[in-house]
Design a protein around this motif. Structure first.
Motif, PDB file in Angstrom:
ATOM      1  N   UNK A 132      -8.603 -27.931   0.145  1.00  0.00           N
ATOM      2  CA  UNK A 132      -9.251 -29.209   0.193  1.00  0.00           C
ATOM      3  C   UNK A 132     -10.901 -29.201   0.762  1.00  0.00           C
ATOM      4  N   UNK A 133     -11.404 -29.168   0.385  1.00  0.00           N
ATOM      5  CA  UNK A 133     -12.984 -28.679   1.168  1.00  0.00           C
ATOM      6  C   UNK A 133     -13.888 -29.985   0.959  1.00  0.00           C
ATOM      7  N   UNK A 134     -14.578 -31.061   2.228  1.00  0.00           N
ATOM      8  CA  UNK A 134     -15.324 -31.957   1.855  1.00  0.00           C
ATOM      9  C   UNK A 134     -14.319 -33.528   1.163  1.00  0.00           C
ATOM     10  N   UNK A 135     -13.043 -32.911   0.668  1.00  0.00           N
ATOM     11  CA  UNK A 135     -12.075 -34.431   0.126  1.00  0.00           C
ATOM     12  C   UNK A 135     -12.524 -33.572  -1.335  1.00  0.00           C
ATOM     13  N   UNK A 136     -12.713 -32.608  -1.699  1.00  0.00           N
ATOM     14  CA  UNK A 136     -12.195 -32.000  -3.333  1.00  0.00           C
ATOM     15  C   UNK A 136     -11.442 -30.548  -3.446  1.00  0.00           C
ATOM     16  N   UNK A 137     -10.586 -31.221  -3.841  1.00  0.00           N
ATOM     17  CA  UNK A 137      -9.881 -29.358  -4.797  1.00  0.00           C
ATOM     18  C   UNK A 137      -9.716 -28.374  -4.627  1.00  0.00           C
ATOM     19  N   UNK A 138      -9.989 -27.334  -4.027  1.00  0.00           N
ATOM     20  CA  UNK A 138     -10.871 -26.303  -4.350  1.00  0.00           C
ATOM     21  C   UNK A 138      -9.796 -25.493  -5.329  1.00  0.00           C
ATOM     22  N   UNK A 139      -8.515 -25.114  -4.823  1.00  0.00           N
ATOM     23  CA  UNK A 139      -7.641 -24.559  -5.584  1.00  0.00           C
ATOM     24  C   UNK A 139      -5.956 -24.847  -5.573  1.00  0.00           C
ATOM     25  N   UNK A 140      -4.967 -24.738  -6.198  1.00  0.00           N
ATOM     26  CA  UNK A 140      -3.727 -25.227  -5.085  1.00  0.00           C
ATOM     27  C   UNK A 140      -2.808 -23.636  -5.708  1.00  0.00           C
ATOM     28  N   UNK A 141      -2.048 -23.018  -5.481  1.00  0.00           N
ATOM     29  CA  UNK A 141      -1.007 -22.021  -6.534  1.00  0.00           C
ATOM     30  C   UNK A 141       0.535 -22.587  -5.680  1.00  0.00           C
ATOM     31  N   UNK A 142       1.508 -22.643  -7.038  1.00  0.00           N
ATOM     32  CA  UNK A 142       2.667 -23.004  -6.427  1.00  0.00           C
ATOM     33  C   UNK A 142       3.467 -21.740  -7.072  1.00  0.00           C
ATOM     34  N   UNK A 143       4.408 -21.984  -6.136  1.00  0.00           N
ATOM     35  CA  UNK A 143       6.011 -21.133  -5.593  1.00  0.00           C
ATOM     36  C   UNK A 143       6.525 -21.700  -4.974  1.00  0.00           C
TER      37      UNK A 143
END
Length: 213
Positions: A148-159
């Protein structure tokens, strides 16, 4: 005991409580508003700050957060904002437990490495080398890595993977934890660490209301 002695002790206790209140409020204010104060760490591209290793810092689930600011355009190597374990060696105990850094293309990246040296990283969609302060959170709950940056999700990775948390390297702010390279140029403030993944609501509250769990 004389009444005058009792009154003196009560008055003295009251003064101590008042002083304690003022001191604690002062420290809270400086902590919450540090990004607007002159208390941040300035990194010139050759200096860094270490936090000595302890077992409490070797984590398999985590949240690491920091305020950062940079206007540098030409990172030749990753510029490590904060990391434990570092980069360069894939032997067990020498891999990254967790970290956040700026890539040579000026994107924000974060993640960890397993004991076998597998990289599990998330790269932001946006650049943040505009000279402004930005607030980054990297969370891992044992199955999903999120940035997250500045309250926004920039990405995610499931594993399902376990970070290499066996290393004894320090937490290093401003450079590679494994070796004296990959320096960050800019400003860093309020580095925080939890031994669990914070929720989106907790991250949002910290960004919007300065409320930290």
């Amino acid at each position: 005991m004389k009444n005058s002695d009792k009154k003196f002790k009560v008055l003295f206790a009251g003064i101590l409580i008042l002083i304690s209140y003022l001191v604690l409020n002062s420290f809270t204010y400086l902590s919450v508003n540090a990004e607007s104060q002159s208390t941040f760490l300035t990194l010139s591209g050759s200096n860094f700050l270490d936090v000595k290793n302890s077992e409490r810092l070797q984590l398999d689930k985590f949240t690491v957060s920091t305020w950062f600011s940079t206007d540098k355009q030409d990172f030749i190597d990753p510029g490590m904002i904060v990391n434990k374990g570092g980069m360069n060696d894939h032997a067990p105990g020498n891999n990254m437990n967790y970290g956040l850094w700026i890539t040579p293309t000026e994107l924000l990246e974060g993640g960890f490495e397993t004991k076998s040296g597998t990289n599990l990283f998330i790269t932001s969609k946006n650049k943040f080398n505009d000279g402004n302060w930005h607030h980054a959170f990297l969370t891992y709950d044992g199955s999903v890595l999120k940035l997250y940056v500045d309250g926004n999700e920039e990405g995610q990775l499931s594993m399902k993977a376990v970070p290499d948390n066996t290393g004894t390297q320090p937490i290093r702010i401003g450079a590679n934890s494994f070796a004296n390279d990959k320096f960050f140029t800019g400003k860093v403030d309020e580095v925080m660490l939890w031994d669990r993944a914070l929720t989106f609501e907790e991250i949002s509250n910290s960004d919007n209301f300065d409320e930290f769990p």
